[in-house]
Design a protein around this motif. Structure first.
Motif, short mmCIF file in Angstrom:
data_model
loop_
_atom_site.label_atom_id
_atom_site.label_comp_id
_atom_site.label_asym_id
_atom_site.label_seq_id
_atom_site.Cartn_x
_atom_site.Cartn_y
_atom_site.Cartn_z
N LEU A 157 29.55 33.27 52.60
CA LEU A 157 29.45 32.27 51.53
C LEU A 157 29.47 32.94 50.16
O LEU A 157 30.15 32.47 49.24
CB LEU A 157 28.17 31.45 51.69
CG LEU A 157 27.86 30.44 50.58
CD1 LEU A 157 28.89 29.31 50.60
CD2 LEU A 157 26.45 29.88 50.73
N SER A 158 28.73 34.03 50.01
CA SER A 158 28.65 34.73 48.73
C SER A 158 30.02 35.26 48.30
O SER A 158 30.40 35.15 47.12
CB SER A 158 27.65 35.89 48.82
OG SER A 158 26.36 35.43 49.16
N ILE A 159 30.76 35.81 49.25
CA ILE A 159 32.08 36.34 48.93
C ILE A 159 33.04 35.20 48.56
O ILE A 159 33.82 35.32 47.61
CB ILE A 159 32.63 37.15 50.12
CG1 ILE A 159 31.79 38.43 50.30
CG2 ILE A 159 34.10 37.51 49.92
CD1 ILE A 159 32.12 39.21 51.54
N SER A 160 32.95 34.11 49.29
CA SER A 160 33.79 32.95 48.97
C SER A 160 33.44 32.42 47.58
O SER A 160 34.32 32.02 46.81
CB SER A 160 33.60 31.85 50.02
OG SER A 160 34.01 32.29 51.29
N TYR A 161 32.15 32.42 47.28
CA TYR A 161 31.70 31.95 45.97
C TYR A 161 32.28 32.80 44.85
O TYR A 161 32.60 32.29 43.77
CB TYR A 161 30.18 31.99 45.90
CG TYR A 161 29.55 30.63 45.83
CD1 TYR A 161 29.46 29.83 46.97
CD2 TYR A 161 29.08 30.12 44.64
CE1 TYR A 161 28.90 28.59 46.91
CE2 TYR A 161 28.51 28.87 44.57
CZ TYR A 161 28.43 28.10 45.71
OH TYR A 161 27.88 26.86 45.65
N LEU A 162 32.37 34.08 45.09
CA LEU A 162 32.90 34.98 44.07
C LEU A 162 34.35 34.62 43.76
O LEU A 162 34.76 34.57 42.60
CB LEU A 162 32.79 36.43 44.54
CG LEU A 162 33.04 37.50 43.49
CD1 LEU A 162 32.03 37.38 42.35
CD2 LEU A 162 32.95 38.88 44.12
N SER A 163 35.13 34.34 44.80
CA SER A 163 36.52 33.95 44.58
C SER A 163 36.60 32.57 43.95
O SER A 163 37.45 32.31 43.08
CB SER A 163 37.30 33.98 45.90
OG SER A 163 36.79 33.02 46.80
N TYR A 164 35.71 31.65 44.35
CA TYR A 164 35.68 30.32 43.75
C TYR A 164 35.34 30.40 42.26
O TYR A 164 35.92 29.71 41.43
CB TYR A 164 34.65 29.43 44.45
CG TYR A 164 35.01 28.99 45.84
CD1 TYR A 164 36.32 29.06 46.31
CD2 TYR A 164 34.04 28.49 46.71
CE1 TYR A 164 36.65 28.66 47.58
CE2 TYR A 164 34.36 28.08 47.99
CZ TYR A 164 35.67 28.17 48.43
OH TYR A 164 35.98 27.76 49.69
N SER A 165 34.35 31.24 41.94
CA SER A 165 33.93 31.35 40.54
C SER A 165 35.04 31.93 39.68
O SER A 165 35.17 31.59 38.50
CB SER A 165 32.67 32.23 40.43
OG SER A 165 32.94 33.57 40.76
N ALA A 166 35.84 32.81 40.27
CA ALA A 166 36.99 33.35 39.53
C ALA A 166 38.01 32.25 39.27
O ALA A 166 38.60 32.16 38.19
CB ALA A 166 37.62 34.50 40.31
N ALA A 167 38.20 31.37 40.27
CA ALA A 167 39.15 30.26 40.11
C ALA A 167 38.65 29.26 39.08
O ALA A 167 39.45 28.53 38.48
CB ALA A 167 39.38 29.57 41.45
#
Length: 221
Positions: A157-167
């Protein structure tokens, strides 16, 4: 010119990192609490000897699947009116935490449900035969036995969040992604893009290593 770009943008880079951490902190906290609760109930509603409820399992599970099927950029745009109601704006890192939390809650709910499904039924039945109450089974058996899987789920989840936050930078959410888009993409400053990409890659590696290490230590199987 490359070094000049980085030096000149150092204050902006520091601000972007802080905005990204803000999004991660608020979004991950919300998603972990809400997604964890929903995931636990999805598991309980699907189990015959616990809180079997096919209707709620189908309804809530379907809603989770619908949210997960949305591309995140579209979800950010669709959640704009709701973000305005919740935080009063649709721009900035705080506003971006609204769609981040929605997406993360649905994502983590499934991860929690899958982690709990790995708990042997015999362990649950043994607790029931000893007269354990439902809260006792949830906190002392299910969550305890599934903790290694839950940590890996939180890591994912944390890694996915990092990519989401970049988007989120696409719609003015701020953060490292916004910095990379504004300077690295629109202004063709490749050194800015390279630094942000390397930083994100290193951050992902750190998160994954920490998650794997903690999960191995907690896994007693």
């Amino acid at each position: 010119m490359g070094n000049g770009n980085l030096t000149y943008l150092l204050p902006d880079l520091q601000k972007a990192i802080l905005e990204t951490l803000t999004m991660l902190g608020i979004g991950l906290t919300t998603s972990t609490l809400l997604g964890g609760l929903i995931g636990i109930y999805l598991y309980l509603w699907g189990q015959e000897r616990l809180l079997k409820n096919s209707f709620l399992h189908f309804l809530v599970g379907g809603l989770v699947n619908i949210i997960r099927s949305f591309p995140f950029v579209i979800l950010m745009i669709a959640a704009g009116p709701f973000a305005r109601i919740v935080v009063g704006t649709t721009i900035g890192p705080i506003a971006a935490t609204v769609p981040l939390s929605i997406a993360g809650t649905a994502y983590f709910a499934r991860l929690v449900e899958l982690a709990l499904l790995d708990v042997p039924r015999g362990t649950i039945e043994a607790a029931q035969s000893m007269g354990a109450t439902l809260p006792k089974i949830v906190f002392s058996v299910l969550l305890r036995e599934a903790r290694a899987g839950l940590i890996l789920g939180f890591t994912t989840l944390s890694i996915s969040y990092l990519s989401y936050s970049a988007a989120a930078g696409i719609i003015g959410g701020g953060g490292v992604g916004d910095l990379a888009i504004r300077y690295g993409y629109y202004r063709f400053q490749k050194d800015i893009m390279i630094v942000t990409v390397i930083g994100l890659v290193l951050f992902v590696q750190i998160i994954q290593m920490l998650g794997n290490t903690i999960s191995r230590r907690l896994d007693k199987r």
